[in-house]
Write a protein that holds these residues in place. Structure first.
Motif, PDB file in Angstrom:
ATOM      1  N   SER A 130      35.491  11.541 -37.788  1.00 26.19           N
ATOM      2  CA  SER A 130      35.278  11.502 -36.333  1.00 26.19           C
ATOM      3  C   SER A 130      35.329  12.910 -35.746  1.00 26.19           C
ATOM      4  O   SER A 130      34.515  13.284 -34.888  1.00 26.19           O
ATOM      5  CB  SER A 130      36.349  10.633 -35.667  1.00 26.19           C
ATOM      6  OG  SER A 130      36.262   9.301 -36.137  1.00 26.19           O
ATOM      7  N   MET A 131      36.291  13.700 -36.205  1.00 25.81           N
ATOM      8  CA  MET A 131      36.414  15.076 -35.729  1.00 25.81           C
ATOM      9  C   MET A 131      35.176  15.891 -36.129  1.00 25.81           C
ATOM     10  O   MET A 131      34.631  16.659 -35.316  1.00 25.81           O
ATOM     11  CB  MET A 131      37.679  15.710 -36.325  1.00 25.81           C
ATOM     12  CG  MET A 131      38.063  17.044 -35.715  1.00 25.81           C
ATOM     13  SD  MET A 131      39.531  17.734 -36.527  1.00 25.81           S
ATOM     14  CE  MET A 131      40.736  16.438 -36.209  1.00 25.81           C
ATOM     15  N   ALA A 132      34.713  15.706 -37.372  1.00 21.36           N
ATOM     16  CA  ALA A 132      33.530  16.429 -37.848  1.00 21.36           C
ATOM     17  C   ALA A 132      32.295  16.042 -37.045  1.00 21.36           C
ATOM     18  O   ALA A 132      31.433  16.879 -36.759  1.00 21.36           O
ATOM     19  CB  ALA A 132      33.307  16.144 -39.332  1.00 21.36           C
ATOM     20  N   SER A 133      32.212  14.772 -36.655  1.00 20.12           N
ATOM     21  CA  SER A 133      31.080  14.318 -35.844  1.00 20.12           C
ATOM     22  C   SER A 133      31.086  14.989 -34.477  1.00 20.12           C
ATOM     23  O   SER A 133      30.031  15.334 -33.926  1.00 20.12           O
ATOM     24  CB  SER A 133      31.112  12.794 -35.702  1.00 20.12           C
ATOM     25  OG  SER A 133      31.049  12.152 -36.963  1.00 20.12           O
ATOM     26  N   GLU A 134      32.277  15.185 -33.913  1.00 21.73           N
ATOM     27  CA  GLU A 134      32.381  15.888 -32.620  1.00 21.73           C
ATOM     28  C   GLU A 134      31.935  17.339 -32.768  1.00 21.73           C
ATOM     29  O   GLU A 134      31.245  17.878 -31.887  1.00 21.73           O
ATOM     30  CB  GLU A 134      33.819  15.844 -32.114  1.00 21.73           C
ATOM     31  CG  GLU A 134      34.289  14.466 -31.656  1.00 21.73           C
ATOM     32  CD  GLU A 134      35.682  14.539 -31.049  1.00 21.73           C
ATOM     33  OE1 GLU A 134      35.892  15.365 -30.138  1.00 21.73           O
ATOM     34  OE2 GLU A 134      36.566  13.775 -31.506  1.00 21.73           O
ATOM     35  N   VAL A 135      32.317  17.970 -33.881  1.00 20.69           N
ATOM     36  CA  VAL A 135      31.889  19.351 -34.127  1.00 20.69           C
ATOM     37  C   VAL A 135      30.368  19.411 -34.236  1.00 20.69           C
ATOM     38  O   VAL A 135      29.715  20.289 -33.652  1.00 20.69           O
ATOM     39  CB  VAL A 135      32.547  19.909 -35.410  1.00 20.69           C
ATOM     40  CG1 VAL A 135      32.010  21.309 -35.715  1.00 20.69           C
ATOM     41  CG2 VAL A 135      34.059  19.934 -35.279  1.00 20.69           C
ATOM     42  N   ALA A 136      29.795  18.457 -34.980  1.00 23.01           N
ATOM     43  CA  ALA A 136      28.340  18.430 -35.160  1.00 23.01           C
ATOM     44  C   ALA A 136      27.626  18.225 -33.826  1.00 23.01           C
ATOM     45  O   ALA A 136      26.593  18.869 -33.549  1.00 23.01           O
ATOM     46  CB  ALA A 136      27.960  17.324 -36.145  1.00 23.01           C
ATOM     47  N   GLU A 137      28.161  17.369 -32.989  1.00 21.16           N
ATOM     48  CA  GLU A 137      27.556  17.124 -31.679  1.00 21.16           C
ATOM     49  C   GLU A 137      27.619  18.390 -30.825  1.00 21.16           C
ATOM     50  O   GLU A 137      26.654  18.730 -30.110  1.00 21.16           O
ATOM     51  CB  GLU A 137      28.276  15.966 -30.986  1.00 21.16           C
ATOM     52  CG  GLU A 137      27.614  15.502 -29.694  1.00 21.16           C
ATOM     53  CD  GLU A 137      26.183  15.066 -29.908  1.00 21.16           C
ATOM     54  OE1 GLU A 137      25.288  15.597 -29.200  1.00 21.16           O
ATOM     55  OE2 GLU A 137      25.942  14.220 -30.794  1.00 21.16           O
ATOM     56  N   ALA A 138      28.730  19.122 -30.924  1.00 18.80           N
ATOM     57  CA  ALA A 138      28.864  20.363 -30.170  1.00 18.80           C
ATOM     58  C   ALA A 138      27.865  21.402 -30.663  1.00 18.80           C
ATOM     59  O   ALA A 138      27.244  22.118 -29.864  1.00 18.80           O
ATOM     60  CB  ALA A 138      30.291  20.896 -30.293  1.00 18.80           C
ATOM     61  N   LEU A 139      27.685  21.481 -31.958  1.00 12.74           N
ATOM     62  CA  LEU A 139      26.740  22.441 -32.523  1.00 12.74           C
ATOM     63  C   LEU A 139      25.308  22.082 -32.133  1.00 12.74           C
ATOM     64  O   LEU A 139      24.490  22.964 -31.874  1.00 12.74           O
ATOM     65  CB  LEU A 139      26.877  22.473 -34.054  1.00 12.74           C
ATOM     66  CG  LEU A 139      28.181  23.078 -34.577  1.00 12.74           C
ATOM     67  CD1 LEU A 139      28.335  22.800 -36.066  1.00 12.74           C
ATOM     68  CD2 LEU A 139      28.218  24.580 -34.319  1.00 12.74           C
ATOM     69  N   ARG A 140      25.003  20.795 -32.093  1.00 11.10           N
ATOM     70  CA  ARG A 140      23.660  20.376 -31.725  1.00 11.10           C
ATOM     71  C   ARG A 140      23.372  20.673 -30.246  1.00 11.10           C
ATOM     72  O   ARG A 140      22.266  21.065 -29.881  1.00 11.10           O
ATOM     73  CB  ARG A 140      23.472  18.884 -32.013  1.00 11.10           C
ATOM     74  CG  ARG A 140      22.066  18.384 -31.683  1.00 11.10           C
ATOM     75  CD  ARG A 140      21.760  17.057 -32.330  1.00 11.10           C
ATOM     76  NE  ARG A 140      22.654  16.000 -31.892  1.00 11.10           N
ATOM     77  CZ  ARG A 140      22.606  14.756 -32.385  1.00 11.10           C
ATOM     78  NH1 ARG A 140      21.735  14.442 -33.333  1.00 11.10           N
ATOM     79  NH2 ARG A 140      23.440  13.826 -31.929  1.00 11.10           N
ATOM     80  N   SER A 141      24.394  20.491 -29.393  1.00 14.24           N
ATOM     81  CA  SER A 141      24.187  20.705 -27.959  1.00 14.24           C
ATOM     82  C   SER A 141      24.104  22.180 -27.602  1.00 14.24           C
ATOM     83  O   SER A 141      23.559  22.550 -26.567  1.00 14.24           O
ATOM     84  CB  SER A 141      25.320  20.049 -27.164  1.00 14.24           C
ATOM     85  OG  SER A 141      26.550  20.713 -27.429  1.00 14.24           O
ATOM     86  N   GLY A 142      24.654  23.041 -28.457  1.00 11.84           N
ATOM     87  CA  GLY A 142      24.629  24.477 -28.186  1.00 11.84           C
ATOM     88  C   GLY A 142      25.792  24.965 -27.363  1.00 11.84           C
ATOM     89  O   GLY A 142      26.024  26.167 -27.256  1.00 11.84           O
ATOM     90  N   ASN A 143      26.563  24.059 -26.766  1.00 15.49           N
ATOM     91  CA  ASN A 143      27.737  24.448 -25.960  1.00 15.49           C
ATOM     92  C   ASN A 143      28.976  24.434 -26.850  1.00 15.49           C
ATOM     93  O   ASN A 143      29.844  23.575 -26.735  1.00 15.49           O
ATOM     94  CB  ASN A 143      27.909  23.484 -24.782  1.00 15.49           C
ATOM     95  CG  ASN A 143      26.678  23.457 -23.896  1.00 15.49           C
ATOM     96  OD1 ASN A 143      26.087  24.491 -23.653  1.00 15.49           O
ATOM     97  ND2 ASN A 143      26.318  22.273 -23.427  1.00 15.49           N
ATOM     98  N   THR A 144      29.029  25.370 -27.773  1.00 12.94           N
ATOM     99  CA  THR A 144      30.030  25.279 -28.828  1.00 12.94           C
ATOM    100  C   THR A 144      31.368  25.911 -28.489  1.00 12.94           C
ATOM    101  O   THR A 144      32.401  25.451 -28.963  1.00 12.94           O
ATOM    102  CB  THR A 144      29.496  25.948 -30.110  1.00 12.94           C
ATOM    103  OG1 THR A 144      29.170  27.321 -29.800  1.00 12.94           O
ATOM    104  CG2 THR A 144      28.248  25.246 -30.612  1.00 12.94           C
TER     105      THR A 144
END
Length: 1173
Positions: free
Chosen positions: A492-506
Motif C-alpha cells: 500500500s505504501m509503495a502504491s502511494e509512492v508510485a502514485e506520487a511519482l506518476r502525478s509529478g508532485n513528489t
C-alpha cells in the motif's frame, strides 16, 4: 474457418457483405463484425500461402537437374505446408491434387538425395505429408530421419529397417518423435551387438583398477556388489547359439532375467502387470528388485520396438554399489552422505538414474528428486522412462498400494501446451514419488516450504536427491540464494509512492511518507523511486511480454514468459502503463544456502560424465561428505574390446597435436591449414572460444577454402553450428548438424563415402558438450575418426572431457588436434607466473591450462568460503524464525531488522549475524545449533564518511565501492537543440548524470566530472557522494557549455585515466573504476604526442592502466573512421582485461538519453535488484 477450406471460406464471405450486417443482429452486430473481419484476415493469409504453394509446384513441374536445386525447392514446399498448418488452412481440402503432386516431388527428392533407397524412407515421406499438425518438425528433421535409415534393404540392416518400419507405421508416433525413436533403435542394436561379448569377471577387474584411490567404504560397496553379482550369477546366461532377435529366445531371456538366480529354461507364460512374485522379489532386497526393474524395462521396450534390452554388467555393479551405500548403516560425522559415480557419455547413465529412483521409492519408501540441468535432456529422459515408472506400484506406510506417481517440472509455457497432462507440473510436487526437475525447481521447492504455514523442513529426511551431472553441487562463487516475500502493508505504501511519482508532485508526498514512522518507510520510498526510473527503460519483447491470462506484463527469463517471477521495476512498469492499480512490494526475508539445502536430503546420489578436478572433489568431500568411484566403459568389459579413446593427432606442417600461436591471425591460419588438409580424409569439427569467434572462423575458413580452389562450394564445405545461427535460423542449424559428418558431393561414390572429401563444421563451446556428431562410415574410422580441433582449452576439466566426448563415440575411433592462441591465456599465465608451453612433442600446453583452471577453481572455492559459512548460519536462523517464531514476521520492526540482515549478509561475519539476530525480540541464536565456521567477513562493508548512511544494495553483485568519472564534451556544438526534446545536447547529458547520481550511485561511491573543449577542465575531482550529494548535484546542474570551439577529447580521456589510477584517499584498492565519456565530434586540439590518442592507447596497454577499469564511450554523429577505430580499440582492450568496454555510437543527438540509460543499467547491475523467486 474451422474446416480449413479456402474455397468454402471464399464462398461464405460472399454472403457477409456490409449491407447484410445492417440491423439484422441488433446488439450482437459488433461481435458478428469481429468474426467476419477475422475471417477476412484468415482468407488473405490463406491466399498468400496458396500462392507460395502453387508457385513452388509450378517451378518443379520439370524437376531441377541438380540435387541442390531440388533440395531448395523441397525446402520451400515444406515451409509452405507448415505455414498452411500454422494458419489452420487444410490444403487437402482446398486442393487435394496439389498435395499428391507435392508428395511426388518429395519422393523424387528422397530418391536422389539418399544413397540407399528403401521402402521405409518412402513411408516416412508419406507419413509426414499426411500429418495434419507437424508442430516443430521441419524439413531438416525429415532429412535427418531419412539419413538415419539410409541403409540397403536385406542383410545386416534388415533388423533395423523392420523395427523402423513398424515405428513409422504406428499411428500413435508423431513425426516430431521419429528422430529420437529411430536413434533409440540404433543405440539398442549397438548394445545388443556386444551383449554376448560382455564378461562379468572382466567387469569386476576393471572396477578394481581404481581401488588404490577409493575410500574404504566405497571399496566395501564394490566388494559387496561382486559378492551379489559375481561370475556365475549373471542376470541371464547367453549362449552363442541363441538369437536375441527371435521371439521365443527373447521370451526365455526375459523370464530368466526376472527369476532370481535362474538359468535359461523354457519360456513360461507371463502373468502381466505387477504380480505377487515380483512384489516379493522387490521387497527381498539384493539383486532381486533390480531384476524386476530390468524386466519391466525390457518388456516396455519390447512392446515399443520389438527389441531386447539388457543392462550392461557395469550398470548392474554400479546400481548395487549405490544400493549398498543407501542401505548400509551411517553413523558418526565421518559417514558418507553422498556417493558420486563417473559414468561416461553413452554408457546408459539415464537408465541407472531411473532404476535408482524406482529402487528408492519401492524399497526405501522415500521420494526422489532427479535433477537434470538441461531442459531438453530433462524432458527426454522423463518421457523415455515414464512408462517404466507407471508399471510399478508403491506400498505406503499404512500398507495401502498405489501406482507410482512420477512428474516432470516444466516451464509455464510448456505446462499450458500440455493441456492438463497430470504428469507435468511447474513446481516440484511434494506428493509425487519421483520428480524430474532442474536445480532451480529444487530451490523453489525449498522456498515453497519456507512460505508454507507449517514450514516442514524436516520432510527432507524422506527424500533422496539424484543428480545427472554434479555441476549443481559445485558452488564456487555465489553459494546463497535470497528469497523475497510480499508485504501487503508495504505494498500500500509503495502504491502511494508510485502514485506520487506518476502525478509529478513528489516532494511533499514523498517527504510525508518517509516521516510516517513506519520502520520500512524510508526504504520503500527509496526503492520504489529507483525502480520507477528503471521500469521506464524496460523493453517489451526483451525484458517483458504481455501475459494475456493475467492482463499484465510478465518477465522474460531465458526467452520465456514467467508470470511467477517478480521484480519491482516491472511492477512499476505495469503501474505506469495502467495494467495495475497497485504495486506488489516484496522484501528479502530469507537466505537459503544452496549446499545446506542439498545436504538436507536423506542421501545424495550423483552420476556425472566427469567427477571434476581435485579442488572440486575436495569441495564435494568437505561440503557433502561425498566419495567417488568410476564406472568403466562397457566396451572395456567385452572380450576383444573395441573400445577407443580420443587420440591426439599430429597434423599440420609441424606435425604436432597441439599448436600455440601468438596472434589470432596466426591461430586462424593454422586452423585453416590443419582443417583443410584433414577434410580430405575425415569430417572436421572446430570448437571456437565463443559464438563471435565461431562466426568469424566460418568466414575465415570459407575464404581459405576459396583460395585453395573450392570456389562457390566453400559455403557447403564450411558450415556453422554457432549459437548465433541456432537463434536466427534453427532449421539451417539442424541441417548443418545433419550434414556435418556426411561426405561432400552429389555423386553416388561421394555420398557413400568412397573417394569422398568431408565438411568442416564450426561450433562454439555450447556445441562442444551434449551435441551428438554421428559418424558411421568405415573409411572415416580407418583414417582415425572424426577430427576435433579445439580452438580453446577450457579451464574446467569437466568441460574438456565433454569436448573430447564429441569424437570416439560408441565403438568408433576419434582424434583431436588443438590449435590455441597464447593471448587467451595471458591472464592466468601472468597470475601464476608460468609461461604457456609454446612447443612440445605432447600435450604440455593442454595440461598447463587445465592445471591453471584447477588452481583458479581452488581460489574461487577458498574465496567463497566465508560467504558460504555466513549463508549457512543465516539459513539456519531464518529457518528457526520461519519455523518456530513466525510471530516475528508480523512485527514490523522485527521484520525490518530481518530484511536489513538479509541485505547486508556479505558484509557480516558469522558472529555478527548471530549478534544481529539476537536483537530480534526474545530470539537467542545460541539455542540454534550451527554447522558454520566463522571465517570473518566475506567482503568489507562500503566505507562512508562519518555521519552518512550507506545505501546497501540488495543484490549479489559487486559490493565494493566504485569510482565513476563523467568526461563530457562542452564545446559550442553541445548547445545544439536537436535532441527532439526541449533540452539541448549538454542539458540532456547533465540531466542523465543527475539521475544516475541519484539512483545508481551509493554514498560510498566516488564521483568525478571532467569537461573538455579547447582545453580540459576538472570540474569535480573524485569525491565520495556521502560527503555532499546536494552540493555535488548543484555543481553539476550549474554546468554550461563553452562558447569556444575545439575538442581536446584524447587529452581529456588521458587525464581521467590518470585520476582513476590515483583517485585519492579513502578508496580501497578493490574499488571498480568507471570512465563514461561523451563527444559529439572528432578530436581537434589534443597535444601533439596524443593527437591520435597514442598516450591513451599506451596507458591502457601498459602497467599504468587503472585496475578494475570499465569504459563506456558515447559518440554523437559521424566521426572519422580512424577515430572510431581508436575508440573501439580502447574498449576492446578494456574488455580483454576483464572489464566492461562499450562503444555506443549514436547517429544523431536524439540517442544521447538512451545511451546514458545504458550507462545507468551497467552501474545498477553492480548495486543489484530484487531477487525473483
Amino acid at each position: 474457418m474451422e474446416l480449413g477450406d479456402l474455397g468454402k471460406l471464399e464462398l461464405e464471405l460472399e454472403k457477409w457483405r456490409a449491407e447484410v450486417l445492417s440491423d439484422r443482429f441488433g446488439d450482437c452486430r459488433g461481435v458478428v463484425e469481429a468474426v467476419v473481419n477475422m475471417a477476412k484476415e484468415r482468407f488473405i493469409t490463406w491466399r498468400d500461402v496458396e500462392h507460395t504453394w502453387k508457385d513452388v509446384l509450378r517451378e518443379v513441374e520439370r524437376l531441377p537437374g541438380s540435387l541442390q536445386a531440388l533440395t531448395h525447392q523441397c525446402q520451400r514446399l515444406f515451409r509452405a505446408l507448415k505455414d498452411s498448418q500454422l494458419s489452420k488452412m487444410d490444403i487437402r481440402r482446398s486442393d487435394p491434387d496439389s498435395m499428391e503432386k507435392a508428395l511426388e516431388v518429395l519422393l523424387a527428392w528422397q530418391e536422389r538425395a539418399m544413397t540407399c533407397k528403401n521402402a521405409v524412407q518412402r513411408l516416412i515421406v508419406r507419413k509426414v505429408m499426411n500429418c495434419r499438425q507437424l508442430g516443430p518438425f521441419d524439413f531438416a528433421d525429415l532429412d535427418m530421419c531419412l539419413q538415419l535409415i539410409d541403409r540397403h534393404e536385406g542383410g545386416a540392416h534388415q533388423v533395423f529397417l523392420s523395427r523402423a518400419k513398424a515405428l513409422v507405421e504406428d499411428e500413435a508416433v508423431a513425426p516430431k518423435d521419429l528422430k529420437a525413436l529411430l536413434s533409440h533403435i540404433e543405440t539398442m542394436l549397438f548394445f545388443l551387438k556386444y551383449a554376448k561379448s560382455e564378461d562379468l569377471a572382466l567387469t569386476h577387474q576393471e572396477f578394481k583398477k581404481q581401488a588404490r584411490g577409493l575410500d574404504p567404504a566405497v571399496l566395501s560397496y564394490l566388494a559387496w556388489a561382486e559378492q551379489e553379482y559375481g561370475p556365475g550369477n549373471e542376470l541371464v546366461h547367453l549362449s552363442q547359439s541363441q538369437s536375441l532377435m527371435e521371439s521365443n529366445d527373447v521370451s526365455t531371456v526375459l523370464e530368466a532375467m526376472r527369476t532370481s538366480g535362474a538359468r535359461l529354461r523354457s519360456p513360461a507364460p507371463s502373468a502381466g502387470g505387477y504380480p505377487a512374485a515380483a512384489r516379493q522379489a522387490a521387497q527381498s532386497g539384493g539383486l532381486n528388485i533390480f531384476r524386476e526393474i530390468f524386466y519391466q524395462w525390457a518388456v516396455t521396450m519390447r512392446k515399443q520396438f520389438n527389441l531386447l534390452v539388457l543392462p550392461h554388467h557395469t550398470q548392474v555393479v554400479c546400481l548395487l554399489a549405490f544400493q549398498r551405500f543407501l542401505e548400509a548403516p551411517h553413523q558418526g560425522s565421518a559417514a558418507i552422505r553422498a556417493l558420486i559415480a563417473q559414468v561416461g557419455t553413452g554408457e546408459g547413465k539415464s537408465m541407472i538414474v531411473a532404476a535408482l529412483a524406482i529402487y528408492v521409492v519401492v524399497a526405501l519408501k522415500k521420494s526422489v528428486h532427479v535433477v537434470v540441468d538441461d531442459e531438453t535432456l530433462l524432458e527426454r529422459d522423463f518421457t523415455t522412462f515414464k512408462r517404466l515408472f507407471d508399471s510399478f506400484e508403491v506400498t505406503d506406510q499404512s500398507g495401502r498400494k498405489q501406482s507410482m506417481r512420477a512428474v516432470l517440472c516444466v516451464s509455464e509455457e510448456r505446462h499450458t501446451a500440455g493441456k492438463g497432462d497430470p504428469s507435468l507440473a511447474t513446481r516440484v510436487d511434494p506428493d509425487a514419488h519421483i520428480c524430474y526437475c532442474e536445480a532451480k525447481h529444487v530451490q523453489s521447492f525449498y522456498a515453497a516450504i519456507a512460505r508454507n504455514e507449517n514450514r516442514d523442513f524436516e520432510s527432507y529426511s524422506g527424500r533422496v536427491l539424484i543428480l545427472d551431472e554434479v555441476d549443481a553441487l559445485v558452488i564456487d562463487e555465489e553459494p546463497n540464494e535470497p528469497f523475497v516475500y510480499p508485504n501487503s502493508e508495504l505494498s500500500s505504501m509503495a502504491s502511494e509512492v508510485a502514485e506520487a511519482l506518476r502525478s509529478g508532485n513528489t516532494s511533499d508526498q514523498l517527504s510525508k511518507l518517509r516521516s510516517s514512522g513506519h520502520p520500512a518507510a524510508a526504504r520503500v520510498v527509496n526503492e520504489v523511486s529507483k525502480e520507477w526510473a528503471r521500469g521506464l527503460t524496460l523493453v517489451q519483447g526483451e525484458d517483458f511480454v504481455y501475459f494475456r491470462e493475467s492482463g499484465r506484463y510478465c518477465a522474460l527469463q531465458s526467452g520465456r514468459a514467467n508470470p511467477k517471477a517478480w521484480s519491482l521495476a516491472l511492477e512499476c512498469r505495469n503501474f505506469q502503463d495502467g495494467l495495475g492499480k497497485d504495486i506488489v512490494f516484496q522484501e528479502r526475508l530469507f537466505v537459503m544456502s544452496r549446499p545446506r539445502v542439498f545436504r538436507r536430503y536423506h542421501r545424495i546420489l550423483g552420476l556425472s560424465g566427469s567427477i571434476g578436478s581435485e579442488p572440486e572433489r575436495k569441495f564435494l568431500k568437505d561440503t557433502y561428505r561425498a566419495q567417488f568411484f568410476e564406472v568403466p566403459p562397457f566396451l572395456k568389459t567385452c572380450r576383444g574390446s573395441p573400445f577407443h579413446e580420443p587420440m591426439p593427432a599430429k597434423l599440420g606442417s609441424w606435425e604436432q597435436s597441439v599448436y600455440v600461436e601468438e596472434t589470432r591471425e596466426a591461430q586462424t591460419d593454422r586452423i585453416a591449414e590443419v582443417a583443410l588438409q584433414a577434410r580430405e580424409r575425415v569430417p572436421v569439427l572446430i570448437i571456437a572460444r565463443d559464438r563471435v569467434h565461431a562466426d568469424n572462423l566460418v568466414d575465415a575458413m570459407r575464404k581459405a577454402a576459396q583460395s585453395r580452389g573450392l570456389g562457390t562450394a566453400c559455403e557447403d564445405v564450411v558450415r556453422s553450428l554457432s549459437r548465433t545461427l541456432y537463434e536466427s535460423d534453427p532449421e539451417q542449424w539442424k541441417e548443418n548438424l545433419n550434414r556435418a559428418t556426411m561426405p561432400l558431393g552429389e555423386r553416388t561414390g561421394e555420398r557413400d563415402g568412397r573417394n569422398a572429401s568431408w565438411r568442416i563444421t564450426v561450433t562454439d563451446r555450447r556445441g562442444g558438450r551434449g551435441t551428438d556428431y554421428r559418424v558411421d562410415n568405415p573409411d572415416v574410422d580407418a583414417e582415425g575418426g572424426l577430427l576435433l580441433i579445439p580452438a580453446v582449452v577450457p579451464s574446467s576439466q569437466r568441460e574438456w572431457i565433454q569436448f573430447l566426448g564429441r569424437t570416439a563415440r560408441q565403438d568408433r575411433r576419434g582424434q583431436y588436434c588443438a590449435v590455441l592462441c597464447s593471448k587467451d591465456y595471458a591472464t592466468p599465465s601472468s597470475k601464476f607466473g608460468e609461461q604457456l608451453p609454446i612447443a612440445g612433442p605432447g600435450l604440455e600446453a593442454v595440461q598447463a591450462i587445465l592445471k591453471w583452471g584447477d588452481m583458479e577453481t581452488a581460489e574461487r572455492i577458498k574465496g567463497s568460503a566465508a560467504l558460504y559459512n555466513v549463508g549457512v548460519r543465516c539459513n539456519e536462523l531464518c529457518e528457526e524464525v520461519f519455523g518456530r517464531r513466525p510471530e516475528l514476521l508480523r512485527d514490523p520492526a522485527a521484520r525490518e531488522h530481518l530484511v536489513d540482515v538479509c541485505q547486508r549478509l556479505r558484509w557480516m561475519s558469522v558472529r555478527e549475524v548471530d549478534e544481529a539476530f539476537a536483537r530480534l525480540p526474545g530470539f537467542d541464536p545460541r539455542e540454534v545449533p550451527t554447522e558454520a565456521a566463522d571465517l570473518g567477513r566475506p567482503e568489507q562493508a562500503p566505507t562512508v564518511a562519518a555521519g552518512s548512511s550507506a545505501q546497501i544494495g540488495k543484490g549479489g553483485g559487486s559490493s565494493a565501492p566504485k569510482v565513476v568519472i563523467f568526461c563530457l564534451d562542452w564545446s559550442a556544438s553541445m548547445k545544439s537543440n536537436d535532441t527532439r526534446t526541449h533540452l539541448n545536447r549538454f542539458q540532456t547529458c547533465v540531466q542523465a548524470i543527475q539521475r544516475i547520481l541519484r539512483d545508481q550511485v551509493r554514498d560510498c561511491d566516488h564521483v568525478g566530472v571532467v569537461c573538455f573543449g579547447p582545453t580540459v577542465q576538472t570540474i569535480l575531482p573524485p569525491t565520495p557522494k556521502g560527503q555532499g550529494a546536494k552540493a555535488m548535484q548543484a555543481k553539476i546542474a550549474a554546468l554550461q557549455p563553452s562558447t569556444a570551439g575545439g575538442t581536446c577529447f584524447y587529452d581529456a580521456v588521458l587525464e581521467c585515466l590518470k585520476m582513476l589510477g590515483q583517485p585519492g584517499s579513502g578508496v580501497p584498492p578493490e574499488a571498480t573504476r568507471w570512465l563514461v565519456c561523451l563527444t559529439d565530434g572528432d578530436d581537434l586540439g589534443s597535444s601533439r604526442p596524443n593527437a591520435q590518442g597514442q598516450l591513451v592507447s599506451q596507458m591502457l596497454a601498459g602497467r599504468s592502466a587503472p585496475a578494475g577499469l570499465n569504459m563506456v564511450m558515447i559518440t554523437v554523429g559521424a566521426l572519422k573512421k580512424e577515430n572510431v577505430q581508436v575508440i573501439q580499440s580502447w574498449v576492446r582492450h578494456v574488455s580483454g582485461s576483464g572489464g566492461q568496454g562499450v562503444h555506443l555510437g549514436d547517429k544523431d543527438a536524439s540517442g544521447i538519453a538512451k545511451s546514458f540509460d545504458v550507462v545507468a543499467e551497467f552501474l545498477a547491475a553492480e548495486v543489484g535488484g530484487a531477487t525473483e523467486c
